[in-house]
Design an enzyme around this catalytic site. Structure first.
Site, short mmCIF file in Angstrom:
data_model
loop_
_atom_site.label_atom_id
_atom_site.label_comp_id
_atom_site.label_asym_id
_atom_site.label_seq_id
_atom_site.Cartn_x
_atom_site.Cartn_y
_atom_site.Cartn_z
N GLU A 439 -25.11 -8.84 37.44
CA GLU A 439 -25.43 -8.17 36.18
C GLU A 439 -26.52 -8.89 35.39
O GLU A 439 -26.82 -8.52 34.26
CB GLU A 439 -24.16 -7.94 35.34
CG GLU A 439 -23.19 -9.06 35.28
CD GLU A 439 -21.84 -8.69 34.63
OE1 GLU A 439 -21.67 -7.56 34.15
OE2 GLU A 439 -20.97 -9.57 34.61
N CYS A 510 -19.49 -1.37 39.72
CA CYS A 510 -18.34 -1.09 38.85
C CYS A 510 -18.79 -0.81 37.42
O CYS A 510 -17.97 -0.71 36.52
CB CYS A 510 -17.32 -2.22 38.89
SG CYS A 510 -17.96 -3.78 38.32
C1 PEP Z 1 -20.84 -4.06 33.55
O1 PEP Z 1 -21.46 -4.89 32.87
O2 PEP Z 1 -21.37 -3.09 34.11
C2 PEP Z 1 -19.38 -4.20 33.73
C3 PEP Z 1 -18.72 -3.43 34.56
O3 PEP Z 1 -18.75 -5.13 32.98
P1 PEP Z 1 -18.40 -4.94 31.42
O4 PEP Z 1 -18.67 -3.51 31.05
O5 PEP Z 1 -16.97 -5.32 31.30
O6 PEP Z 1 -19.35 -5.92 30.78
MG MG Z 2 -20.55 -6.79 32.32
#
Ligand code: PEP
Ligand code: MG
Length: 586
Positions: A439, A510
């Site tokens: 990410e 995800c």
């Molecule tokens: C994302 O950053 O895409 C992720 C799934 O994590 P979060 O939304 O919990 O930061």
């Molecule tokens: Mg995230």
């Protein structure tokens, strides 16, 4: 229904739980109790302290009784919100600070508790992360219960509401939602609430249409008014005219028809017309959401955000408590796998110590894996708890916000230590798969190096887009610049899949992008092995997948990568979708 009236009004709130409900308003009084702070003479202070202690005990008794009552109709996992509230009633900060206010300021217990609440709320309100910010609502709910007990104010129990109504309230607590009988309450709308507040999560888990955060809806409607609520878009129409009424009645029937059709896909395999399998899983923060994943045909959990367990408390949950929570989810999801993400929050945001680290740029600060690596003992407790849960079903583990190789190596070294500490004492899966979230752009650039160290990648597109485009994902003024089809994002996705597959590991997604059916041809064509999303999106994505061929998806993916701007890529994608899959997007 009084459809001849022409005083139709529209309100926009937060679409909290999808579904359309049309019915008559039933207002239930959940207004905040009005507290007056009164100075008390010194000799009254012990009395105020006793009143406060008694009210806390009574609130605990009420919650325990409610839990008992609900345990007949709800599985134990659904009642953990009540446990969280019971825990708050034991919170040393909450109790200590209120006691201090009574003693030091010589004020009544109600005034003192209200001061504590304001202090807690200012802490939560200042937190950057929406999800954490909304935990302030839990404290408020619990404090309100204590205040009502002290002031002898009773609330109408939701379980006693009769008829087929749309419930309207200033706010509804998780305990209220648990008492909803869906044959009587067909939806609810509230002044307060956010997308990730506990009540909203429960509404989604139980599939009750809801719009929250409407600010003043309680003063805009009266008992008996006709209301249309669209829980997906957040629109509420009060006393609709004939046209809107007919229109939404049709939409509601259409929605229910589509839901019924989609539910037929539940047990069909997630496979393309030319036989290519893709795993479709659900994201959860809360055990209550597991039922919804099963109902929507998810093949496991691709992202379990463990943050929930760490919130609104002054000590970290210990290994045992975490183990119990993880094992419960793993058992509930078995035989499908659960992918558990280690803690993804910043500094002391998770604790009630109220000394939130003052970081200029919290999104770039000490958070996620950076925080875990600074607290190796607490991190190992989480790793041991996850390992122990693996004795009850298939578990995979992954680390959030990885920016480089050193972090992965350090985290893995601690993971090996955690295993050594457990051997001989507890059973666990020695082969438990360890992955990382991709990410941060640096992780994309060195995806080949990272792939050599882990068992899978899972792309967090929410953050990947945020960090690649330097767009704060929570800043509503920048939402038009938050572009999943930006060439930088698409190229990143391709680099990640290619690096994963070159190393022989799986590439998953995800982030929210995984749950958007229109992106499915691109993500499939790029070669992703698994998509994890909110439960209701699973059948929608599966439907497109089952009408796609891998050959066509590869063509779409290759072509979309040739565009220089997100707008061009978007125009192309829309054209492709209407040409190839138009009838699938209803
Ligand atoms: C994302 O950053 O895409 C992720 C799934 O994590 P979060 O939304 O919990 O930061
Ligand atoms: Mg995230």
């Amino acid at each position: 229904m009084a459809l001849e009236r022409s005083d139709s009004q529209e309100f926009r709130g937060i679409g909290a739980s999808a579904g359309i409900a049309i019915g008559q308003v039933r207002i239930t009084d959940r207004r905040r109790v009005a507290v007056t702070e009164i100075a008390v003479p010194a000799d009254q202070i012990p009395t105020e302290l006793r009143r406060f202690a008694k009210a806390i005990e009574r609130a605990k008794d009420e919650l325990a009784a409610l839990k008992d009552q609900l345990s007949e109709s709800h599985r134990p996992e659904h009642l953990c919100v009540i446990d969280a509230h019971l825990m708050l009633l034991d919170d040393t900060m909450l109790l200590g600070e209120t006691t201090q206010h009574i003693e030091r300021l010589s004020i009544n217990a109600e005034g003192a508790l209200r001061r504590t609440l304001i202090h807690f709320k200012s802490f939560f309100d200042a937190v950057d992360d929406e999800y954490l910010r909304e935990r302030g609502g839990d404290v408020e709910t619990v404090v309100e219960r204590v205040l009502r007990t002290m002031m002898g104010e009773k609330q109408e129990p939701i379980s006693q509401i009769d008829g087929k109504v749309i419930l309207v309230a200033h706010d509804l607590s998780p305990a209220d939602i648990l008492q909803i009988d869906k044959s009587k309450v067909i939806g609810f709308i509230t002044d307060l609430g956010g997308k990730t507040s506990h009540s909203t999560i429960l509404a989604r888990a139980f599939e009750i249409p809801a719009v929250v955060g409407l600010e003043r809806i309680t003063s805009e409607v009266s008992d008996g008014d006709t209301v249309i609520l669209d829980g997906a878009s957040g629109l509420v129409i009060v006393n609709p005219d004939q046209q809107a009424f007919r229109d939404y009645l049709q939409r509601k029937q259409r929605y229910e028809y589509v839901e019924r059709e989609l539910s037929k896909l539940k047990d069909l395999p997630a496979v393309t017309l030319d036989g290519h399998r893709m795993r479709l899983k659900g994201n959860v923060e809360f055990i209550d959401e597991v039922g919804s994943i099963n109902r929507h045909g998810g093949e496991g959990i691709g992202l379990y955000r463990t943050e929930m367990l760490f919130l609104g408390r002054d000590t970290l949950p210990d290994e045992e408590e975490q183990f119990q929570a993880y094992a419960a989810i793993v058992k509930e999801m078995a035989p499908h796998p659960v992918t558990i993400r280690t803690l993804d929050i910043g500094g002391d945001k998770c604790l009630n110590e109220l000394n939130l680290a003052d970081e200029m740029n919290p999104a770039l600060g000490v958070r996620a894996i950076r925080l875990s690596l600074r607290q190796p003992e607490a991190f190992k407790a989480q790793l041991r708890a996850i390992l122990r849960a693996s004795a009850f079903g298939e578990v995979r583990l992954f680390f959030p916000m990885v920016s480089g190789l050193a972090e992965v190596r350090s985290a893995k070294a601690l993971f090996e230590q955690a295993k050594r500490e457990l051997r001989g004492f507890f059973a666990f899966d020695e082969q438990l798969a360890v992955g990382i979230m991709i990410e941060i752009p640096s992780a994309v650039m060195i995806a080949d190096l990272l792939a050599a160290e882990v068992d899978f990648f899972s792309v967090g597109t929410n953050d990947l887009i945020q960090y690649s485009l330097a767009i704060d994902r929570t800043n509503e003024h920048l939402s038009s610049l938050y572009e999943p089809l930006h060439p930088a994002v698409l190229r990143s996705l391709k680099m990640v899949v290619d690096a994963a597959h070159a190393a022989g590991i799986d590439a998953c997604i995800c982030g929210e992008m995984a749950g958007e059916p229109e992106y499915l041809p691109i993500l499939l064509g790029l070669g992703f092995d698994e998509l994890s999303m909110n439960a209701v999106s699973i059948p929608r994505v599966k439907k497109i997948l089952r009408r796609c061929t891998m050959v066509a998806a590869r063509e779409v993916a290759a072509r979309v990568l040739t565009y220089a701007t997100a707008a061009e890529a978007d125009a192309y994608l829309r054209g492709e979708i209407s040409a190839r899959f138009s009838e699938s997007f209803d």
